[in-house]
Design a protein around this motif. Sequence first.
Motif, PDB file in Angstrom:
ATOM      1  N   ARG A  54       0.851  -1.191   0.000  1.00 10.87           N
ATOM      2  CA  ARG A  54       0.000   0.000   0.000  1.00 10.87           C
ATOM      3  C   ARG A  54       0.885   1.238   0.000  1.00 10.87           C
ATOM      4  O   ARG A  54       1.867   1.307   0.745  1.00 10.87           O
ATOM      5  CB  ARG A  54      -0.901   0.015   1.231  1.00 10.87           C
ATOM      6  N   VAL A  55       0.538   2.204  -0.838  1.00 12.59           N
ATOM      7  CA  VAL A  55       1.222   3.497  -0.841  1.00 12.59           C
ATOM      8  C   VAL A  55       0.598   4.295   0.311  1.00 12.59           C
ATOM      9  O   VAL A  55      -0.518   4.779   0.208  1.00 12.59           O
ATOM     10  CB  VAL A  55       1.064   4.234  -2.190  1.00 12.59           C
ATOM     11  N   VAL A  56       1.314   4.364   1.419  1.00 13.46           N
ATOM     12  CA  VAL A  56       0.789   4.976   2.637  1.00 13.46           C
ATOM     13  C   VAL A  56       0.846   6.495   2.555  1.00 13.46           C
ATOM     14  O   VAL A  56      -0.126   7.183   2.860  1.00 13.46           O
ATOM     15  CB  VAL A  56       1.556   4.474   3.882  1.00 13.46           C
ATOM     16  N   SER A  57       1.999   7.024   2.153  1.00 11.85           N
ATOM     17  CA  SER A  57       2.140   8.480   2.062  1.00 11.85           C
ATOM     18  C   SER A  57       3.246   8.835   1.083  1.00 11.85           C
ATOM     19  O   SER A  57       4.123   8.027   0.799  1.00 11.85           O
ATOM     20  CB  SER A  57       2.434   9.100   3.434  1.00 11.85           C
ATOM     21  N   VAL A  58       3.162  10.063   0.603  1.00 12.94           N
ATOM     22  CA  VAL A  58       4.177  10.601  -0.309  1.00 12.94           C
ATOM     23  C   VAL A  58       4.464  12.029   0.138  1.00 12.94           C
ATOM     24  O   VAL A  58       3.546  12.811   0.353  1.00 12.94           O
ATOM     25  CB  VAL A  58       3.681  10.586  -1.770  1.00 12.94           C
ATOM     26  N   ASP A  59       5.746  12.347   0.293  1.00 15.52           N
ATOM     27  CA  ASP A  59       6.176  13.699   0.652  1.00 15.52           C
ATOM     28  C   ASP A  59       7.076  14.189  -0.479  1.00 15.52           C
ATOM     29  O   ASP A  59       8.253  13.836  -0.545  1.00 15.52           O
ATOM     30  CB  ASP A  59       6.925  13.665   1.979  1.00 15.52           C
ATOM     31  N   VAL A  60       6.499  14.976  -1.387  1.00 13.93           N
ATOM     32  CA  VAL A  60       7.240  15.424  -2.570  1.00 13.93           C
ATOM     33  C   VAL A  60       8.437  16.285  -2.195  1.00 13.93           C
ATOM     34  O   VAL A  60       9.549  16.024  -2.667  1.00 13.93           O
ATOM     35  CB  VAL A  60       6.311  16.144  -3.578  1.00 13.93           C
ATOM     36  N   PRO A  61       8.293  17.323  -1.343  1.00 13.32           N
ATOM     37  CA  PRO A  61       9.469  18.152  -1.021  1.00 13.32           C
ATOM     38  C   PRO A  61      10.620  17.345  -0.403  1.00 13.32           C
ATOM     39  O   PRO A  61      11.783  17.602  -0.686  1.00 13.32           O
ATOM     40  CB  PRO A  61       8.932  19.185  -0.032  1.00 13.32           C
ATOM     41  N   ALA A  62      10.294  16.345   0.424  1.00 11.40           N
ATOM     42  CA  ALA A  62      11.328  15.521   1.062  1.00 11.40           C
ATOM     43  C   ALA A  62      11.746  14.350   0.179  1.00 11.40           C
ATOM     44  O   ALA A  62      12.673  13.623   0.513  1.00 11.40           O
ATOM     45  CB  ALA A  62      10.832  14.995   2.404  1.00 11.40           C
ATOM     46  N   ARG A  63      11.027  14.158  -0.931  1.00 15.88           N
ATOM     47  CA  ARG A  63      11.282  13.045  -1.854  1.00 15.88           C
ATOM     48  C   ARG A  63      11.213  11.700  -1.148  1.00 15.88           C
ATOM     49  O   ARG A  63      12.060  10.833  -1.324  1.00 15.88           O
ATOM     50  CB  ARG A  63      12.640  13.224  -2.544  1.00 15.88           C
ATOM     51  N   ARG A  64      10.154  11.523  -0.331  1.00 17.02           N
ATOM     52  CA  ARG A  64       9.973  10.282   0.422  1.00 17.02           C
ATOM     53  C   ARG A  64       8.644   9.627   0.089  1.00 17.02           C
ATOM     54  O   ARG A  64       7.639  10.298  -0.074  1.00 17.02           O
ATOM     55  CB  ARG A  64      10.000  10.552   1.922  1.00 17.02           C
ATOM     56  N   VAL A  65       8.701   8.310   0.019  1.00 18.63           N
ATOM     57  CA  VAL A  65       7.508   7.495  -0.186  1.00 18.63           C
ATOM     58  C   VAL A  65       7.456   6.487   0.939  1.00 18.63           C
ATOM     59  O   VAL A  65       8.471   5.874   1.287  1.00 18.63           O
ATOM     60  CB  VAL A  65       7.584   6.742  -1.543  1.00 18.63           C
ATOM     61  N   GLU A  66       6.289   6.312   1.543  1.00 20.49           N
ATOM     62  CA  GLU A  66       6.125   5.285   2.567  1.00 20.49           C
ATOM     63  C   GLU A  66       5.248   4.189   2.012  1.00 20.49           C
ATOM     64  O   GLU A  66       4.105   4.426   1.607  1.00 20.49           O
ATOM     65  CB  GLU A  66       5.496   5.866   3.831  1.00 20.49           C
ATOM     66  N   LEU A  67       5.791   2.970   1.986  1.00 14.11           N
ATOM     67  CA  LEU A  67       5.052   1.788   1.557  1.00 14.11           C
ATOM     68  C   LEU A  67       4.906   0.838   2.730  1.00 14.11           C
ATOM     69  O   LEU A  67       5.767   0.788   3.607  1.00 14.11           O
ATOM     70  CB  LEU A  67       5.817   1.066   0.440  1.00 14.11           C
ATOM     71  N   ALA A  68       3.800   0.079   2.750  1.00 10.68           N
ATOM     72  CA  ALA A  68       3.574  -0.920   3.791  1.00 10.68           C
ATOM     73  C   ALA A  68       2.919  -2.130   3.151  1.00 10.68           C
ATOM     74  O   ALA A  68       2.213  -1.994   2.138  1.00 10.68           O
ATOM     75  CB  ALA A  68       2.681  -0.340   4.884  1.00 10.68           C
ATOM     76  N   PRO A  69       3.149  -3.311   3.714  1.00  9.51           N
ATOM     77  CA  PRO A  69       2.471  -4.494   3.184  1.00  9.51           C
ATOM     78  C   PRO A  69       0.959  -4.302   3.215  1.00  9.51           C
ATOM     79  O   PRO A  69       0.418  -3.741   4.159  1.00  9.51           O
ATOM     80  CB  PRO A  69       2.887  -5.607   4.140  1.00  9.51           C
ATOM     81  N   ALA A  70       0.316  -4.740   2.157  1.00  4.29           N
ATOM     82  CA  ALA A  70      -1.151  -4.586   2.071  1.00  4.29           C
ATOM     83  C   ALA A  70      -1.848  -5.787   2.673  1.00  4.29           C
ATOM     84  O   ALA A  70      -1.305  -6.853   2.769  1.00  4.29           O
ATOM     85  CB  ALA A  70      -1.560  -4.411   0.625  1.00  4.29           C
TER      86      ALA A  70
END
Length: 70
Positions: A54-70
């Motif tokens: 699951r795409v949990v969150s995206v922070d464009v300025p920090a260039r971070r993506v948080e993924l977690a098992p679905a």
Amino acid sequence: LVEVLLLEPRVGEVVEGTVIASTEERSTVVLGVLAVEASVEGLALPLSEVVPLRVVSVDVPARRVELAPA
């Protein structure tokens, strides 16, 4: 940056990722549909397995993506 921008509209969605590297602290996956490489923190996923994430969150300025098992 491109990876973050591609995943931003997919927050909350489940995508499939193939595990290409894995340690006890982090796994690296390639999200096939988007050809995006990303990390899953705090989890050792089985190498070469296709896993739903699951795409949990995206922070464009920090260039971070948080993924977690679905």
